[in-house]
Design a protein around this motif. Structure first.
Motif, PDB file in Angstrom:
ATOM      1  N   ASN A 171      17.734  39.081  68.213  1.00 10.58           N
ATOM      2  CA  ASN A 171      18.205  40.612  67.764  1.00 10.58           C
ATOM      3  C   ASN A 171      17.007  41.423  67.212  1.00 10.58           C
ATOM      4  O   ASN A 171      16.569  40.437  66.670  1.00 10.58           O
ATOM      5  CB  ASN A 171      19.279  39.691  66.333  1.00 10.58           C
ATOM      6  CG  ASN A 171      20.387  38.164  67.212  1.00 10.58           C
ATOM      7  OD1 ASN A 171      20.927  38.775  67.433  1.00 10.58           O
ATOM      8  ND2 ASN A 171      20.853  37.376  65.581  1.00 10.58           N
ATOM      9  N   VAL A 172      17.829  42.571  67.280  1.00 17.45           N
ATOM     10  CA  VAL A 172      17.212  43.246  67.083  1.00 17.45           C
ATOM     11  C   VAL A 172      17.572  44.037  65.469  1.00 17.45           C
ATOM     12  O   VAL A 172      18.352  44.814  64.688  1.00 17.45           O
ATOM     13  CB  VAL A 172      16.616  45.087  68.288  1.00 17.45           C
ATOM     14  CG1 VAL A 172      15.995  45.546  67.741  1.00 17.45           C
ATOM     15  CG2 VAL A 172      17.078  43.862  69.031  1.00 17.45           C
ATOM     16  N   THR A 173      16.459  44.831  64.039  1.00 15.25           N
ATOM     17  CA  THR A 173      16.606  44.930  63.051  1.00 15.25           C
ATOM     18  C   THR A 173      15.111  45.800  63.001  1.00 15.25           C
ATOM     19  O   THR A 173      14.368  45.886  63.370  1.00 15.25           O
ATOM     20  CB  THR A 173      16.181  44.135  62.104  1.00 15.25           C
ATOM     21  OG1 THR A 173      17.189  42.634  62.240  1.00 15.25           O
ATOM     22  CG2 THR A 173      16.400  44.269  60.671  1.00 15.25           C
ATOM     23  N   TYR A 197      21.838  50.496  53.021  1.00 15.46           N
ATOM     24  CA  TYR A 197      23.121  50.969  53.596  1.00 15.46           C
ATOM     25  C   TYR A 197      22.307  49.886  55.232  1.00 15.46           C
ATOM     26  O   TYR A 197      21.027  50.127  55.446  1.00 15.46           O
ATOM     27  CB  TYR A 197      23.650  52.385  54.671  1.00 15.46           C
ATOM     28  CG  TYR A 197      24.389  52.735  53.561  1.00 15.46           C
ATOM     29  CD1 TYR A 197      24.849  52.685  52.680  1.00 15.46           C
ATOM     30  CD2 TYR A 197      23.112  54.058  52.706  1.00 15.46           C
ATOM     31  CE1 TYR A 197      25.852  53.837  51.466  1.00 15.46           C
ATOM     32  CE2 TYR A 197      23.617  54.279  51.159  1.00 15.46           C
ATOM     33  CZ  TYR A 197      24.799  53.929  50.634  1.00 15.46           C
ATOM     34  OH  TYR A 197      24.753  55.007  49.892  1.00 15.46           O
ATOM     35  N   THR A 198      23.801  49.613  56.170  1.00 15.77           N
ATOM     36  CA  THR A 198      23.553  48.117  57.216  1.00 15.77           C
ATOM     37  C   THR A 198      24.692  48.759  58.032  1.00 15.77           C
ATOM     38  O   THR A 198      25.686  48.808  57.501  1.00 15.77           O
ATOM     39  CB  THR A 198      23.344  46.679  56.493  1.00 15.77           C
ATOM     40  OG1 THR A 198      22.604  46.388  55.887  1.00 15.77           O
ATOM     41  CG2 THR A 198      23.930  46.111  58.241  1.00 15.77           C
ATOM     42  N   ASP A 199      24.182  48.781  59.078  1.00 16.79           N
ATOM     43  CA  ASP A 199      25.122  48.537  60.635  1.00 16.79           C
ATOM     44  C   ASP A 199      24.325  47.984  61.876  1.00 16.79           C
ATOM     45  O   ASP A 199      23.737  47.422  61.597  1.00 16.79           O
ATOM     46  CB  ASP A 199      24.454  50.699  61.395  1.00 16.79           C
ATOM     47  CG  ASP A 199      25.193  51.925  60.374  1.00 16.79           C
ATOM     48  OD1 ASP A 199      26.557  51.923  60.257  1.00 16.79           O
ATOM     49  OD2 ASP A 199      24.246  52.271  59.439  1.00 16.79           O
ATOM     50  N   THR A 200      25.595  47.160  61.951  1.00 17.60           N
ATOM     51  CA  THR A 200      25.732  46.103  63.009  1.00 17.60           C
ATOM     52  C   THR A 200      25.852  46.414  63.979  1.00 17.60           C
ATOM     53  O   THR A 200      26.944  46.193  64.549  1.00 17.60           O
ATOM     54  CB  THR A 200      25.762  44.721  62.275  1.00 17.60           C
ATOM     55  OG1 THR A 200      25.630  44.809  61.379  1.00 17.60           O
ATOM     56  CG2 THR A 200      25.876  44.129  63.707  1.00 17.60           C
ATOM     57  N   LEU A 201      25.542  46.894  65.796  1.00 18.51           N
ATOM     58  CA  LEU A 201      25.476  47.065  67.144  1.00 18.51           C
ATOM     59  C   LEU A 201      25.608  46.635  68.300  1.00 18.51           C
ATOM     60  O   LEU A 201      24.327  45.308  67.116  1.00 18.51           O
ATOM     61  CB  LEU A 201      25.120  48.894  66.468  1.00 18.51           C
ATOM     62  CG  LEU A 201      24.702  49.796  66.369  1.00 18.51           C
ATOM     63  CD1 LEU A 201      24.170  50.235  67.034  1.00 18.51           C
ATOM     64  CD2 LEU A 201      26.070  50.450  66.282  1.00 18.51           C
ATOM     65  N   THR A 202      25.919  46.315  68.751  1.00 20.34           N
ATOM     66  CA  THR A 202      25.438  45.494  70.187  1.00 20.34           C
ATOM     67  C   THR A 202      24.563  45.688  70.762  1.00 20.34           C
ATOM     68  O   THR A 202      24.483  46.823  71.444  1.00 20.34           O
ATOM     69  CB  THR A 202      26.916  45.002  70.590  1.00 20.34           C
ATOM     70  OG1 THR A 202      27.767  44.290  69.257  1.00 20.34           O
ATOM     71  CG2 THR A 202      26.624  43.988  71.496  1.00 20.34           C
ATOM     72  N   THR A 203      23.826  44.941  71.296  1.00 20.90           N
ATOM     73  CA  THR A 203      22.362  45.649  72.473  1.00 20.90           C
ATOM     74  C   THR A 203      23.036  45.149  74.091  1.00 20.90           C
ATOM     75  O   THR A 203      24.283  45.168  73.846  1.00 20.90           O
ATOM     76  CB  THR A 203      21.488  44.995  72.154  1.00 20.90           C
ATOM     77  OG1 THR A 203      22.143  43.288  73.010  1.00 20.90           O
ATOM     78  CG2 THR A 203      20.466  44.612  71.266  1.00 20.90           C
ATOM     79  N   ALA A 204      22.822  45.757  74.520  1.00 18.49           N
ATOM     80  CA  ALA A 204      22.995  46.156  76.113  1.00 18.49           C
ATOM     81  C   ALA A 204      23.478  44.107  76.642  1.00 18.49           C
ATOM     82  O   ALA A 204      24.006  43.677  77.547  1.00 18.49           O
ATOM     83  CB  ALA A 204      21.801  46.564  77.179  1.00 18.49           C
ATOM     84  N   ALA A 205      22.477  43.257  75.661  1.00 20.28           N
ATOM     85  CA  ALA A 205      22.447  42.306  75.858  1.00 20.28           C
ATOM     86  C   ALA A 205      23.077  41.467  75.678  1.00 20.28           C
ATOM     87  O   ALA A 205      23.969  39.864  75.550  1.00 20.28           O
ATOM     88  CB  ALA A 205      21.318  41.434  76.318  1.00 20.28           C
ATOM     89  N   CYS A 220      23.661  40.804  71.875  1.00 19.75           N
ATOM     90  CA  CYS A 220      23.028  40.647  71.528  1.00 19.75           C
ATOM     91  C   CYS A 220      23.478  41.602  69.600  1.00 19.75           C
ATOM     92  O   CYS A 220      23.657  42.665  70.067  1.00 19.75           O
ATOM     93  CB  CYS A 220      21.443  40.337  70.920  1.00 19.75           C
ATOM     94  SG  CYS A 220      21.468  38.657  71.964  1.00 19.75           S
ATOM     95  N   ASP A 221      23.231  41.659  68.489  1.00 20.92           N
ATOM     96  CA  ASP A 221      23.392  41.619  67.459  1.00 20.92           C
ATOM     97  C   ASP A 221      21.944  43.818  67.568  1.00 20.92           C
ATOM     98  O   ASP A 221      20.503  42.741  67.508  1.00 20.92           O
ATOM     99  CB  ASP A 221      23.187  41.460  66.150  1.00 20.92           C
ATOM    100  CG  ASP A 221      24.750  40.164  65.821  1.00 20.92           C
ATOM    101  OD1 ASP A 221      25.098  40.188  66.570  1.00 20.92           O
ATOM    102  OD2 ASP A 221      24.594  40.216  65.616  1.00 20.92           O
ATOM    103  N   SER A 222      22.561  44.387  66.784  1.00 20.96           N
ATOM    104  CA  SER A 222      21.076  45.377  66.523  1.00 20.96           C
ATOM    105  C   SER A 222      21.491  45.621  65.420  1.00 20.96           C
ATOM    106  O   SER A 222      22.576  46.570  64.633  1.00 20.96           O
ATOM    107  CB  SER A 222      20.998  45.985  67.275  1.00 20.96           C
ATOM    108  OG  SER A 222      20.028  47.434  67.479  1.00 20.96           O
ATOM    109  N   VAL A 223      20.899  45.345  63.913  1.00 15.11           N
ATOM    110  CA  VAL A 223      21.470  45.792  63.069  1.00 15.11           C
ATOM    111  C   VAL A 223      20.035  46.756  62.725  1.00 15.11           C
ATOM    112  O   VAL A 223      18.697  46.556  62.923  1.00 15.11           O
ATOM    113  CB  VAL A 223      21.087  44.741  62.047  1.00 15.11           C
ATOM    114  CG1 VAL A 223      21.226  44.781  60.147  1.00 15.11           C
ATOM    115  CG2 VAL A 223      21.482  42.964  62.268  1.00 15.11           C
ATOM    116  N   ILE A 224      20.384  47.837  62.348  1.00 10.73           N
ATOM    117  CA  ILE A 224      19.492  48.908  61.299  1.00 10.73           C
ATOM    118  C   ILE A 224      20.838  49.190  60.230  1.00 10.73           C
ATOM    119  O   ILE A 224      21.502  49.118  59.427  1.00 10.73           O
ATOM    120  CB  ILE A 224      20.312  50.478  62.132  1.00 10.73           C
ATOM    121  CG1 ILE A 224      20.055  50.392  63.640  1.00 10.73           C
ATOM    122  CG2 ILE A 224      19.489  51.648  61.632  1.00 10.73           C
ATOM    123  CD1 ILE A 224      20.912  51.309  64.599  1.00 10.73           C
ATOM    124  N   VAL A 225      18.751  48.960  59.031  1.00 10.51           N
ATOM    125  CA  VAL A 225      19.396  48.960  57.430  1.00 10.51           C
ATOM    126  C   VAL A 225      18.298  50.359  57.594  1.00 10.51           C
ATOM    127  O   VAL A 225      17.397  50.801  57.670  1.00 10.51           O
ATOM    128  CB  VAL A 225      18.244  47.777  57.374  1.00 10.51           C
ATOM    129  CG1 VAL A 225      18.353  48.420  55.204  1.00 10.51           C
ATOM    130  CG2 VAL A 225      18.552  46.247  57.603  1.00 10.51           C
TER     131      VAL A 225
END
Length: 175
Positions: free
Chosen positions: A116-118, A144-152, A154-159
């Motif tokens: 997963n990408v953070t 603040y946290t945003d959870t997005l989806t990668t092209a694969a 998986c989770d992509s979390v932006i803090v």
């Protein structure tokens, strides 16, 4: 004097039996005087009830195991049922099943775990301004946290660490 012996010779034909036998790779079959594991034609000669030869010719076939290689990708934190259990670690797992012909069907699975990408961000705004994060425009300092989806998938979390710089207020007095 002459003596004549008349012999009525009867030849009893030998008895030949042809057999076709199939085994799975790794198995054995008793033929040709021993347990055989290799394909081939084997002959056994026995004595029949009449004292003649009884020949058994066996055509032994060996069916190879059916092997399937699979590559499976999952995201970190997910699991995949392989090797008899839910797996969460990358690796090579093997499952042996019974094929329709009764022989082994081996499935070899290479399990790949995608991380997963953070991403950590720091954002500064002025008092009275706003910044779009966590699904809304924010005006207050905080994490603040945003959870997005990668092209694969998986989770992509932006803090986001949002900082608010206070504005300067000046009081002007007129006389």
């Amino acid at each position: 004097c002459d003596s004549v012996i008349v012999t009525d010779l009867q030849v009893v034909p030998g008895f030949v039996t042809n057999i076709q036998q199939t085994i799975c790779a790794g198995d054995s079959f008793f033929v040709g005087g021993g347990f055989q594991t290799a394909a081939g034609i084997y002959t056994d000669t026995l004595v029949s009830g009449s004292g003649c030869d009884s020949v058994i010719v066996t055509d032994l076939q060996v069916v190879p195991d059916f092997v399937t290689n699979i590559q499976q990708t999952i995201c970190a934190g997910d699991s995949f049922f392989v090797g008899g259990a839910f797996q969460t670690l990358a690796g090579i797992y093997s499952d042996t099943l019974v094929a329709g012909n009764g022989c082994d069907s081996v499935v070899i699975t290479e399990l790949i775990i995608l991380p997963n990408v953070t991403t950590n961000l720091q954002q500064t705004i002025c008092d009275g301004d706003s910044f779009f994060v966590a699904g809304a425009f924010q005006t207050l300092a905080g994490i603040y946290t945003d959870t997005l989806t990668t092209a694969a998938g998986c989770d992509s979390v932006i803090v986001t660490d949002l900082q608010v710089v206070p504005g300067f207020t000046t009081n002007v007095q007129q006389t």
